[in-house]
Motif scaffolding. Sequence first.
Motif, mmCIF file in Angstrom:
data_model
loop_
_atom_site.group_PDB
_atom_site.id
_atom_site.type_symbol
_atom_site.label_atom_id
_atom_site.label_comp_id
_atom_site.label_asym_id
_atom_site.label_seq_id
_atom_site.Cartn_x
_atom_site.Cartn_y
_atom_site.Cartn_z
ATOM 1 N N GLY A 82 -6.617 6.267 31.318
ATOM 2 C CA GLY A 82 -5.837 7.501 31.242
ATOM 3 C C GLY A 82 -4.780 7.536 32.342
ATOM 4 N N ILE A 83 -3.615 8.073 31.998
ATOM 5 C CA ILE A 83 -2.496 8.128 32.945
ATOM 6 C C ILE A 83 -2.453 9.514 33.588
ATOM 7 C CG2 ILE A 83 -0.002 7.922 33.213
ATOM 8 C CD1 ILE A 83 0.012 6.213 30.631
ATOM 9 N N PRO A 84 -2.526 9.574 34.926
ATOM 10 C CA PRO A 84 -2.424 10.871 35.593
ATOM 11 C C PRO A 84 -1.105 11.559 35.244
ATOM 12 C CG PRO A 84 -3.157 9.181 37.126
ATOM 13 C CD PRO A 84 -2.734 8.470 35.877
ATOM 14 N N GLY A 85 -1.135 12.901 35.231
ATOM 15 C CA GLY A 85 0.058 13.656 34.869
ATOM 16 C C GLY A 85 -0.161 15.143 35.067
ATOM 17 N N PRO A 86 0.509 15.971 34.292
ATOM 18 C CA PRO A 86 0.459 17.423 34.510
ATOM 19 C C PRO A 86 -0.832 18.095 34.069
ATOM 20 C CG PRO A 86 1.905 16.889 32.657
ATOM 21 C CD PRO A 86 1.513 15.579 33.291
ATOM 22 N N ARG A 87 -1.701 17.386 33.362
ATOM 23 C CA ARG A 87 -2.941 18.010 32.885
ATOM 24 C C ARG A 87 -3.726 18.640 34.034
ATOM 25 N NH1 ARG A 87 -7.147 15.356 28.689
ATOM 26 N NH2 ARG A 87 -8.655 17.047 28.592
ATOM 27 N N VAL A 88 -4.091 19.893 33.865
ATOM 28 C CA VAL A 88 -4.867 20.613 34.879
ATOM 29 C C VAL A 88 -6.337 20.615 34.467
ATOM 30 C CG1 VAL A 88 -5.238 22.830 36.020
ATOM 31 C CG2 VAL A 88 -2.902 22.032 35.563
ATOM 32 N N LEU A 89 -7.194 20.212 35.383
ATOM 33 C CA LEU A 89 -8.623 20.126 35.090
ATOM 34 C C LEU A 89 -9.222 21.524 34.964
ATOM 35 C CD1 LEU A 89 -9.548 17.252 37.567
ATOM 36 C CD2 LEU A 89 -9.096 17.092 35.097
ATOM 37 N N VAL A 90 -10.220 21.635 34.085
ATOM 38 C CA VAL A 90 -10.903 22.917 33.887
ATOM 39 C C VAL A 90 -12.415 22.703 33.954
ATOM 40 C CG1 VAL A 90 -9.021 23.815 32.455
ATOM 41 C CG2 VAL A 90 -10.985 22.689 31.365
ATOM 42 N N GLU A 91 -13.130 23.807 34.070
ATOM 43 C CA GLU A 91 -14.591 23.804 34.076
ATOM 44 C C GLU A 91 -15.134 22.973 32.905
ATOM 45 O OE1 GLU A 91 -16.517 25.456 36.277
ATOM 46 O OE2 GLU A 91 -18.472 25.532 35.297
ATOM 47 N N SER A 92 -16.174 22.222 33.159
ATOM 48 C CA SER A 92 -16.876 21.398 32.161
ATOM 49 C C SER A 92 -16.168 20.090 31.823
ATOM 50 C CB SER A 92 -17.157 22.159 30.863
ATOM 51 O OG SER A 92 -17.904 23.322 31.123
ATOM 52 N N ASP A 93 -15.019 19.816 32.450
ATOM 53 C CA ASP A 93 -14.366 18.528 32.197
ATOM 54 C C ASP A 93 -15.220 17.383 32.754
ATOM 55 O OD1 ASP A 93 -12.136 19.358 30.814
ATOM 56 O OD2 ASP A 93 -10.773 19.303 32.530
ATOM 57 N N LEU A 94 -15.238 16.293 32.003
ATOM 58 C CA LEU A 94 -15.881 15.058 32.446
ATOM 59 C C LEU A 94 -14.746 14.094 32.808
ATOM 60 C CD1 LEU A 94 -18.705 13.714 32.696
ATOM 61 C CD2 LEU A 94 -18.358 12.816 30.397
ATOM 62 N N VAL A 95 -14.647 13.776 34.092
ATOM 63 C CA VAL A 95 -13.445 13.130 34.619
ATOM 64 C C VAL A 95 -13.790 11.764 35.210
ATOM 65 C CG1 VAL A 95 -11.463 13.391 36.162
ATOM 66 C CG2 VAL A 95 -12.598 15.432 35.239
ATOM 67 N N SER A 96 -13.309 10.700 34.581
ATOM 68 C CA SER A 96 -13.529 9.349 35.105
ATOM 69 C C SER A 96 -12.291 8.910 35.876
ATOM 70 C CB SER A 96 -13.770 8.360 33.966
ATOM 71 O OG SER A 96 -14.864 8.766 33.178
ATOM 72 N N VAL A 97 -12.515 8.476 37.102
ATOM 73 C CA VAL A 97 -11.426 7.976 37.942
ATOM 74 C C VAL A 97 -11.714 6.520 38.266
ATOM 75 C CG1 VAL A 97 -10.123 8.300 40.076
ATOM 76 C CG2 VAL A 97 -11.155 10.284 38.946
ATOM 77 N N ASP A 98 -10.723 5.671 38.039
ATOM 78 C CA ASP A 98 -10.863 4.228 38.275
ATOM 79 C C ASP A 98 -9.835 3.828 39.323
ATOM 80 O OD1 ASP A 98 -11.347 1.505 38.074
ATOM 81 O OD2 ASP A 98 -11.207 1.445 35.883
ATOM 82 N N ILE A 99 -10.315 3.187 40.406
ATOM 83 C CA ILE A 99 -9.432 2.827 41.520
ATOM 84 C C ILE A 99 -9.628 1.367 41.883
ATOM 85 C CG2 ILE A 99 -8.886 3.270 43.960
ATOM 86 C CD1 ILE A 99 -9.889 6.154 43.556
ATOM 87 N N GLY A 100 -8.509 0.656 42.041
ATOM 88 C CA GLY A 100 -8.539 -0.728 42.512
ATOM 89 C C GLY A 100 -7.618 -0.878 43.701
ATOM 90 N N ILE A 101 -8.103 -1.568 44.730
ATOM 91 C CA ILE A 101 -7.301 -1.771 45.945
ATOM 92 C C ILE A 101 -7.375 -3.233 46.359
ATOM 93 C CG2 ILE A 101 -7.074 -1.207 48.402
ATOM 94 C CD1 ILE A 101 -8.217 1.546 47.822
ATOM 95 N N GLU A 102 -6.211 -3.758 46.759
ATOM 96 C CA GLU A 102 -6.178 -5.087 47.378
ATOM 97 C C GLU A 102 -5.954 -4.914 48.874
ATOM 98 O OE1 GLU A 102 -3.245 -7.852 45.815
ATOM 99 O OE2 GLU A 102 -3.208 -8.838 47.772
ATOM 100 N N MET A 103 -6.759 -5.627 49.646
ATOM 101 C CA MET A 103 -6.610 -5.586 51.103
ATOM 102 C C MET A 103 -6.676 -7.019 51.624
ATOM 103 S SD MET A 103 -6.135 -3.800 53.759
ATOM 104 C CE MET A 103 -6.345 -3.867 55.538
ATOM 105 N N GLU A 104 -5.606 -7.452 52.248
ATOM 106 C CA GLU A 104 -5.525 -8.790 52.835
ATOM 107 C C GLU A 104 -6.018 -9.855 51.866
ATOM 108 O OE1 GLU A 104 -7.457 -8.405 56.639
ATOM 109 O OE2 GLU A 104 -5.680 -7.460 57.506
ATOM 110 N N GLY A 105 -5.540 -9.753 50.636
ATOM 111 C CA GLY A 105 -5.788 -10.813 49.667
ATOM 112 C C GLY A 105 -7.051 -10.695 48.848
#
Length: 265
Positions: free
Chosen positions: A78-101
Amino acid sequence: MIHYKSGREIERMAIAGEMVAQTFQQIAPLVVAGTSTQEIDDAVRDMVQALGGKPLFLGYNGFPAHCCISVNDEVVHGIPGPRVLVESDLVSVDIGIEMEGFCGDSARTFLIGEADELTRQVLSVCRAALAAGIAGAYPGNTLVGLIGAIEAVIRESRLGLVENFVGHGIGRNMHEEPQVPNFVSPVLQRNDLELRSGLVLAIEPMVNSGTGAVRTLDDGWTVVTADGGVSAHCEHSVAITDDGPRVLTLGPGECWPPVSGTPGQ
Ligand code: MG
Ligand code: MG
């Protein structure tokens, strides 16, 4: 080809992984009713910058944001954007980070406030499936054994197992061999391998409230459930070591397995 990591490389991956977890800790208070998913993405951007890392998803095949945020019927990407979260939402957040290779990749699913029994079950089964996969990440087990444990949890629940997307090896690249699907297929059985110390896997089950069928929206990214049901996605980057599984994407104050109700899930 599978790249097995040295102890030193795993330590460096743990630094990247901890940064992912720290970013989750930073954004967790924002995943509440009234916040837009854009605001969460901005917070991810700022935190990754403050930590000195590089967001892996921004620009990946043209992906336009710093993390993926998938709400309710959205499964992944899912692409972040103007959608405002509401009660009962099930929200998956996926994060990837590269650090020093080296890369860290993790997804956490948040439930905002109260929700119906089925929604809560989707989340708990997804977390249990991830835990079962991690418990199988030890030398001498097989990839089929690890994946079979994930699959058993989801099949027994009678919820939907998403077959179209897979976990993966991870290291200097976000996506390395082997692929880590969430079910055992004949192809997987033919390509099974014994798990060895130094293998690092991103294990990431996706669980739907209805069937496991999914489709991709016209934006080319957002994957949604075909039947409109809700979905959860839980992921950790996990090193197979002589001492057993080592979850790399944990932050300060977090442990594995997690104490119920605490971060790290
Ligand atoms: Mg991920
Ligand atoms: Mg991943």
